[in-house]
Design a protein around this motif. Structure first.
Motif, PDB file in Angstrom:
ATOM      1  N   LEU A 189       0.834  -1.191   0.000  1.00 60.80           N
ATOM      2  CA  LEU A 189       0.000   0.000   0.000  1.00 60.80           C
ATOM      3  C   LEU A 189       0.875   1.249   0.000  1.00 60.80           C
ATOM      4  CD1 LEU A 189      -2.594  -1.030   2.753  1.00 60.80           C
ATOM      5  CD2 LEU A 189      -2.976  -1.021   0.277  1.00 60.80           C
ATOM      6  N   ASP A 190       0.315   2.367  -0.481  1.00 61.08           N
ATOM      7  CA  ASP A 190       1.045   3.623  -0.409  1.00 61.08           C
ATOM      8  C   ASP A 190       0.845   4.241   0.975  1.00 61.08           C
ATOM      9  OD1 ASP A 190      -1.529   4.601  -0.381  1.00 61.08           O
ATOM     10  OD2 ASP A 190      -1.422   5.553  -2.358  1.00 61.08           O
ATOM     11  N   GLU A 191       1.368   5.468   1.154  1.00 64.10           N
ATOM     12  CA  GLU A 191       1.310   6.099   2.469  1.00 64.10           C
ATOM     13  C   GLU A 191      -0.133   6.278   2.956  1.00 64.10           C
ATOM     14  OE1 GLU A 191       5.180   7.267   0.545  1.00 64.10           O
ATOM     15  OE2 GLU A 191       3.074   7.138  -0.061  1.00 64.10           O
ATOM     16  N   HIS A 192      -1.028   6.670   2.040  1.00 60.30           N
ATOM     17  CA  HIS A 192      -2.435   6.845   2.420  1.00 60.30           C
ATOM     18  C   HIS A 192      -3.040   5.520   2.882  1.00 60.30           C
ATOM     19  CE1 HIS A 192      -3.002  10.999   1.136  1.00 60.30           C
ATOM     20  NE2 HIS A 192      -2.334  10.726   0.035  1.00 60.30           N
ATOM     21  N   GLY A 193      -2.809   4.470   2.105  1.00 61.08           N
ATOM     22  CA  GLY A 193      -3.372   3.167   2.441  1.00 61.08           C
ATOM     23  C   GLY A 193      -2.882   2.653   3.776  1.00 61.08           C
TER      24      GLY A 193
END
Length: 405
Positions: free
Chosen positions: A247-251
């Motif tokens: 996942l990216d930072e938001h996820g």
């Protein structure tokens, strides 16, 4: 043997309830929320730091290792310092150090610099959290158990909101969360200055030997060893799982937000009910066994290349970690006939040593063997914590008796 007679003070404490606290307790609780937001802020940016600074997983995990190692060792001097300069000055000193070293971490250009500054951050963290817990328990009008629930609620709220903010700031730059911590702790610093009145120093100052003497009590040592082993699972989840969720930072921020929400909810609403219905030892063993199973499933999910399995397990783990945190912290406060700050310092010294080794080891195990190996090893260590508690449970009968009454 402790008498089962309820004293007038205990009746008054029960009537007061969780929310009927002095202003000083709320001031410290608010600062705790801000402080624990700082812990969760950096979690979503671990993969980004590894990628942008060209560092391995085990190198990035040293951010947790240096932080926990310094925190654990510094716990041994927190009582010595706070008993001499007072609770308020100790809290402010800890917050000030966190502000300075988190800001310096944001200005860093190498992984070695960040690791070093995280160590300084750990020193501030030790001064703050050990003093905050003992202060909330000591100043609360609703009794030890209710005060600890309030502390754990602040912990859960901070940990749950922190990753959301960390994900937002981390999506701009990996440096953002470090500067975010500095700003938040500056707010807490100002809040403590104006909202927390001067708290009288204890009549007898603590010595540097007190935490070591406290560990001579089998009950406190048992809880410390259990937490040492359990932290291998906890920090495997915190420091290693972001790499396998894809996942990216938001996820990552949203996943750890869900984890923190469940941690906060169960620490406040579920743990006290289990504590009343079952013994503390049985309840801790049950939730740690369930946490062991969750870690094992995370290993299977990683082996099968199923990030969704790991994501669900991380969130579900918040249920068991919230319950365990409240139960074991309550037990520590009852474990030995010493000052609460000394008991907290001695216990935290042992458990943070586990938190120092486990993040680095999790990264190394994934490099030496397979991506799923850290989860299996974490599950094994948590299970050994359960075994330790069962084998040495005779030392904790007075804790169960105290909570029952």
């Amino acid at each position: 043997m402790k008498s089962s007679t309820t004293t007038p003070l205990e009746l008054e404490q029960r009537k007061a309830g969780l929310l009927a606290q002095p202003k000083a307790v709320w001031a410290i609780a608010f600062a705790c929320v801000i402080s624990f937001m700082g812990l969760g802020l950096v979690d979503p940016i671990l993969p980004a730091i590894a990628q942008q600074l060209h560092a391995s997983k085990s190198q990035v995990s040293l951010l947790f290792t240096s932080y926990n190692l310094v925190t654990g060792i510094a716990m041994l001097i927190t009582g010595f310092i706070s008993s001499r300069i007072g609770i308020k000055k100790t809290l402010l000193s800890g917050i000030f150090l966190i502000i300075i070293f988190s800001a310096l971490g944001g200005f860093s250009d190498t992984i070695a610099q960040i690791v070093g500054f995280r160590g300084g951050w750990g020193l501030g963290n030790a001064l703050f959290i050990a003093t905050a817990l003992s202060a909330i328990v000591g100043l609360s009008t609703s009794g030890t158990a209710q005060a600890i629930i309030l502390y754990e609620a602040a912990l859960g709220l901070g940990i749950s909101v922190g990753p959301l903010l960390g994900g937002e700031l981390g999506s701009i730059s990996w440096r953002g969360p470090f500067f975010g911590v500095a700003v938040l702790m500056l707010i807490a610093f100002i809040f403590i200055i104006f909202m927390l009145p001067a708290v009288p120093k204890p009549k007898q100052a603590s010595s540097l030997a007190d935490p070591f003497k406290a560990l001579s009590y089998p009950a406190l040592l048992t809880l410390g060893i259990t937490a040492f082993l359990y932290n291998f699972g906890f920090f495997t989840l915190m420091a290693y799982s972001p790499y396998v969720m894809e996942l990216d930072e938001h996820g990552l921020g949203y996943v750890f937000f869900g984890w923190g929400i469940l941690l906060a909810f169960t620490s406040v609403f579920v743990a006290p009910k289990l504590q009343k219905r079952f013994s503390v030892v049985k309840s801790i063993c049950a939730v740690l066994t369930l946490f062991t199973i969750v870690l094992a499933v995370m290993g299977v999910g990683t082996y099968n290349h199923s990030p969704k399995t790991v994501i669900v397990c991380v969130i579900v783990a918040g249920i068991f970690l919230g319950i365990n945190n409240t139960l074991i912290t309550t037990a520590v406060m009852q474990a030995a006939p010493v000052e609460r700050s000394v008991a907290s310092a001695a216990y935290s010294f042992v458990r943070f040593l586990g938190g120092a080794v486990s993040p680095w080891l999790a990264g190394k195990l994934s490099e030496w063997y397979h991506a799923e190996t850290p989860f299996y090893f974490g599950a094994l260590m948590v299970f050994l914590g359960v075994v330790t508690l069962l084998v040495r449970r005779r030392h904790l009968t007075h804790v169960d008796r105290a909570e029952g009454h």
